[in-house]
Motif scaffolding. Structure first.
Motif, PDB file in Angstrom:
ATOM      1  N   ASP A   1     -11.621  -0.505  -6.791  1.00 36.56           N
ATOM      2  CA  ASP A   1     -11.636  -1.472  -5.688  1.00 36.56           C
ATOM      3  C   ASP A   1     -10.332  -1.400  -4.898  1.00 36.56           C
ATOM      4  OD1 ASP A   1     -14.125  -2.594  -6.003  1.00 36.56           O
ATOM      5  OD2 ASP A   1     -13.409  -4.589  -6.550  1.00 36.56           O
ATOM      6  N   THR A   2      -9.261  -0.991  -5.539  1.00 34.15           N
ATOM      7  CA  THR A   2      -7.935  -1.055  -4.915  1.00 34.15           C
ATOM      8  C   THR A   2      -7.267   0.318  -4.752  1.00 34.15           C
ATOM      9  OG1 THR A   2      -6.815  -1.403  -7.035  1.00 34.15           O
ATOM     10  CG2 THR A   2      -7.554  -3.376  -5.873  1.00 34.15           C
ATOM     11  N   CYS A   3      -7.907   1.361  -5.271  1.00 37.10           N
ATOM     12  CA  CYS A   3      -7.378   2.729  -5.129  1.00 37.10           C
ATOM     13  C   CYS A   3      -8.426   3.586  -4.442  1.00 37.10           C
ATOM     14  CB  CYS A   3      -7.165   3.392  -6.489  1.00 37.10           C
ATOM     15  SG  CYS A   3      -6.026   2.575  -7.592  1.00 37.10           S
ATOM     16  N   ARG A   4      -8.010   4.515  -3.603  1.00 38.38           N
ATOM     17  CA  ARG A   4      -8.948   5.558  -3.171  1.00 38.38           C
ATOM     18  C   ARG A   4      -8.772   6.750  -4.099  1.00 38.38           C
ATOM     19  NH1 ARG A   4      -7.925   3.830   2.490  1.00 38.38           N
ATOM     20  NH2 ARG A   4      -9.912   3.031   3.272  1.00 38.38           N
TER      21      ARG A   4
ATOM     22  N   VAL B   1       0.847  -1.205   0.000  1.00 35.59           N
ATOM     23  CA  VAL B   1       0.000   0.000   0.000  1.00 35.59           C
ATOM     24  C   VAL B   1       0.876   1.247   0.000  1.00 35.59           C
ATOM     25  CG1 VAL B   1      -1.680   1.334   1.359  1.00 35.59           C
ATOM     26  CG2 VAL B   1      -1.976  -1.143   1.086  1.00 35.59           C
TER      27      VAL B   1
ATOM     28  N   ASP C   1      -5.277 -10.109   7.000  1.00 38.47           N
ATOM     29  CA  ASP C   1      -4.259  -9.253   6.350  1.00 38.47           C
ATOM     30  C   ASP C   1      -3.536  -8.305   7.317  1.00 38.47           C
ATOM     31  OD1 ASP C   1      -5.215 -10.457   4.038  1.00 38.47           O
ATOM     32  OD2 ASP C   1      -6.317  -8.697   3.336  1.00 38.47           O
TER      33      ASP C   1
ATOM     34  N   ASP D   1      -4.695   6.807  -1.934  1.00 47.99           N
ATOM     35  CA  ASP D   1      -3.838   5.652  -1.611  1.00 47.99           C
ATOM     36  C   ASP D   1      -4.218   4.507  -2.536  1.00 47.99           C
ATOM     37  OD1 ASP D   1      -6.151   4.465  -0.527  1.00 47.99           O
ATOM     38  OD2 ASP D   1      -5.650   5.063   1.518  1.00 47.99           O
TER      39      ASP D   1
ATOM     40  N   ARG E   1      -7.260   5.081  11.652  1.00 54.90           N
ATOM     41  CA  ARG E   1      -7.838   4.316  12.765  1.00 54.90           C
ATOM     42  C   ARG E   1      -6.749   3.847  13.726  1.00 54.90           C
ATOM     43  NH1 ARG E   1     -10.788   1.962   8.476  1.00 54.90           N
ATOM     44  NH2 ARG E   1      -9.581   0.027   8.629  1.00 54.90           N
TER      45      ARG E   1
ATOM     46  N   ARG F   1     -17.973   0.437   1.269  1.00 50.19           N
ATOM     47  CA  ARG F   1     -17.610   0.194   2.670  1.00 50.19           C
ATOM     48  C   ARG F   1     -18.470   1.024   3.616  1.00 50.19           C
ATOM     49  NH1 ARG F   1     -12.143   1.137   0.610  1.00 50.19           N
ATOM     50  NH2 ARG F   1     -11.036  -0.833   0.291  1.00 50.19           N
TER      51      ARG F   1
ATOM     52  N   TYR G   1       1.305  -5.387   4.044  1.00 53.43           N
ATOM     53  CA  TYR G   1       0.370  -6.244   4.783  1.00 53.43           C
ATOM     54  C   TYR G   1       0.563  -7.672   4.311  1.00 53.43           C
ATOM     55  CZ  TYR G   1      -1.798  -1.813   5.938  1.00 53.43           C
ATOM     56  OH  TYR G   1      -2.012  -0.533   6.399  1.00 53.43           O
TER      57      TYR G   1
ATOM     58  N   LEU H   1      -4.899   3.818   8.376  1.00 52.25           N
ATOM     59  CA  LEU H   1      -3.821   4.644   8.956  1.00 52.25           C
ATOM     60  C   LEU H   1      -4.388   5.584  10.034  1.00 52.25           C
ATOM     61  CD1 LEU H   1      -0.822   5.549   8.930  1.00 52.25           C
ATOM     62  CD2 LEU H   1      -1.468   7.214   7.175  1.00 52.25           C
TER      63      LEU H   1
HETATM   64  N1  UDP Z   1      -6.980  -2.081  -0.023  1.00 56.15           N
HETATM   65  C1  UDP Z   1      -7.278  -3.105  -0.900  1.00 56.15           C
HETATM   66  N2  UDP Z   1      -7.496  -4.366  -0.399  1.00 56.15           N
HETATM   67  C2  UDP Z   1      -7.438  -4.644   0.936  1.00 56.15           C
HETATM   68  C3  UDP Z   1      -7.137  -3.598   1.822  1.00 56.15           C
HETATM   69  C4  UDP Z   1      -6.916  -2.319   1.309  1.00 56.15           C
HETATM   70  O1  UDP Z   1      -7.323  -2.901  -2.102  1.00 56.15           O
HETATM   71  O2  UDP Z   1      -7.629  -5.817   1.317  1.00 56.15           O
HETATM   72  C5  UDP Z   1      -6.723  -0.727  -0.544  1.00 56.15           C
HETATM   73  C6  UDP Z   1      -7.806   0.253  -0.157  1.00 56.15           C
HETATM   74  O3  UDP Z   1      -8.810   0.327  -1.148  1.00 56.15           O
HETATM   75  C7  UDP Z   1      -7.044   1.546  -0.059  1.00 56.15           C
HETATM   76  C8  UDP Z   1      -5.638   1.125   0.394  1.00 56.15           C
HETATM   77  O4  UDP Z   1      -5.530  -0.247   0.053  1.00 56.15           O
HETATM   78  O5  UDP Z   1      -6.934   2.141  -1.341  1.00 56.15           O
HETATM   79  C9  UDP Z   1      -5.395   1.326   1.868  1.00 56.15           C
HETATM   80  O6  UDP Z   1      -6.413   0.733   2.612  1.00 56.15           O
HETATM   81  P1  UDP Z   1      -6.465   0.812   4.206  1.00 56.15           P
HETATM   82  O7  UDP Z   1      -5.273   0.120   4.781  1.00 56.15           O
HETATM   83  O8  UDP Z   1      -6.695   2.218   4.622  1.00 56.15           O
HETATM   84  O9  UDP Z   1      -7.677  -0.128   4.529  1.00 56.15           O
HETATM   85  P2  UDP Z   1      -9.167   0.058   5.034  1.00 56.15           P
HETATM   86  O10 UDP Z   1      -9.345   1.436   5.571  1.00 56.15           O
HETATM   87  O11 UDP Z   1      -9.966  -0.215   3.810  1.00 56.15           O
HETATM   88  O12 UDP Z   1      -9.289  -1.017   6.053  1.00 56.15           O
END
Ligand code: UDP
Length: 250
Positions: A199-202, A94, A131, A177, A105, A222, A123, A103
């Motif tokens: 799904d994988t980027c904010r 990440v 994870d 992120d 939380r 979410r 992770y 981050l």
């Molecule tokens: N993320 C992901 N898959 C996961 C966990 C996170 O694609 O299993 C991505 C998420 O969409 C964000 C970035 O990784 O763009 C950071 O996520 P974060 O650790 O803040 O997790 P979250 O708040 O979703 O628990």
């Protein structure tokens, strides 16, 4: 339309992987299943597979132009992608440009704080353990990547950020992120794998100041904000407007 494919090799939360005749390649089918919070929250989102597949294809081609290698070979249909066969490294990599999500939380860092240079977090990709966040020492202890692989992974992740951040900014989106997965080919080459999508980027809409309205990624799912697929559709529309059509290889 479904391309010709061999046996189902693997089914994950968001994709199915099928064998093809070429042993060095596999077909990826992007599913409409949405999961969050380690799959405790689940839904079917019509059209998600197509949107993520099309967005990912265009981003992988953009990265290829920037000299960043990935498993992507080409599209094989609206929800299908032909990729190089790799062994996935069990790490979720990440990069964070703006503090939010886990981050905020887990630390007192305030939501929305800019982070420069981007924070590189690792992770352990393991659903049973939810994870967990790793340290570099734990990565070495687990043996998931050695010193040189780890530095290659960090370098690759930072190059992805350096290519994608200005691209997204150009289409009015802030890359807050993102998560990457990497794989190793049978010949030992390190490649970006999985997908790069909402799904994988904010992604935050730079044209909106409202903290909820500006979210154009999986956080809408979410956080039950509604309009999830409309947001993904908006991302694809903007990505399409500034990239060429992805190649079709079937
Ligand atoms: N993320 C992901 N898959 C996961 C966990 C996170 O694609 O299993 C991505 C998420 O969409 C964000 C970035 O990784 O763009 C950071 O996520 P974060 O650790 O803040 O997790 P979250 O708040 O979703 O628990």
């Amino acid at each position: 339309m479904m391309p010709d494919h061999g046996e189902l090799l693997y089914e994950g939360k968001a994709k199915r992987i099928y064998a093809v005749t070429n042993p060095d390649q596999v077909l990826v089918e992007f599913k409409n299943d949405a999961t969050a919070f380690n799959a405790q929250k689940k839904a079917q989102l019509a059209d998600k597979g197509r949107l993520n597949c099309q967005i990912s294809a265009r981003l992988f081609e953009l990265l290829e132009t920037a000299g960043i290698p990935s498993h992507y070979v080409g599209l094989a249909g609206e929800t299908w992608m032909l990729v190089k066969r790799v062994e996935i490294i069990p790490l979720e990599v990440v990069l964070r440009n703006i503090a939010t999500g886990s981050l905020c939380r887990q630390t007192p860092i305030a939501e929305g704080t800019p982070i420069s240079p981007a924070l590189f977090d690792l992770y352990f990709k393991d659903d049973a353990l939810a994870d967990p966040l790793l340290t570099e020492a734990r990565v070495r202890l687990l043996g998931v990547a050695d010193e040189s692989q780890l530095s290659a992974i960090e370098q690759l992740a930072r190059r992805v950020n350096a290519a994608l951040s200005p691209f997204f900014e150009g289409i009015g989106l802030q890359l807050v992120d993102f998560k990457l997965e990497l794989g190793i080919t049978s010949s030992g080459e390190l490649l970006l794998a999985d997908e790069i999508s909402p799904d994988t980027c904010r992604l935050w809409d730079l044209n909106s100041t409202d903290a909820k309205d500006r979210i154009l990624d999986k956080d809408r799912f979410r956080k039950d904000l509604g309009g999830v697929m409309e947001a993904y559709g908006e991302v694809l529309k903007r990505v399409q407007a500034s990239t060429s059509n992805p190649r079709n290889c079937m």
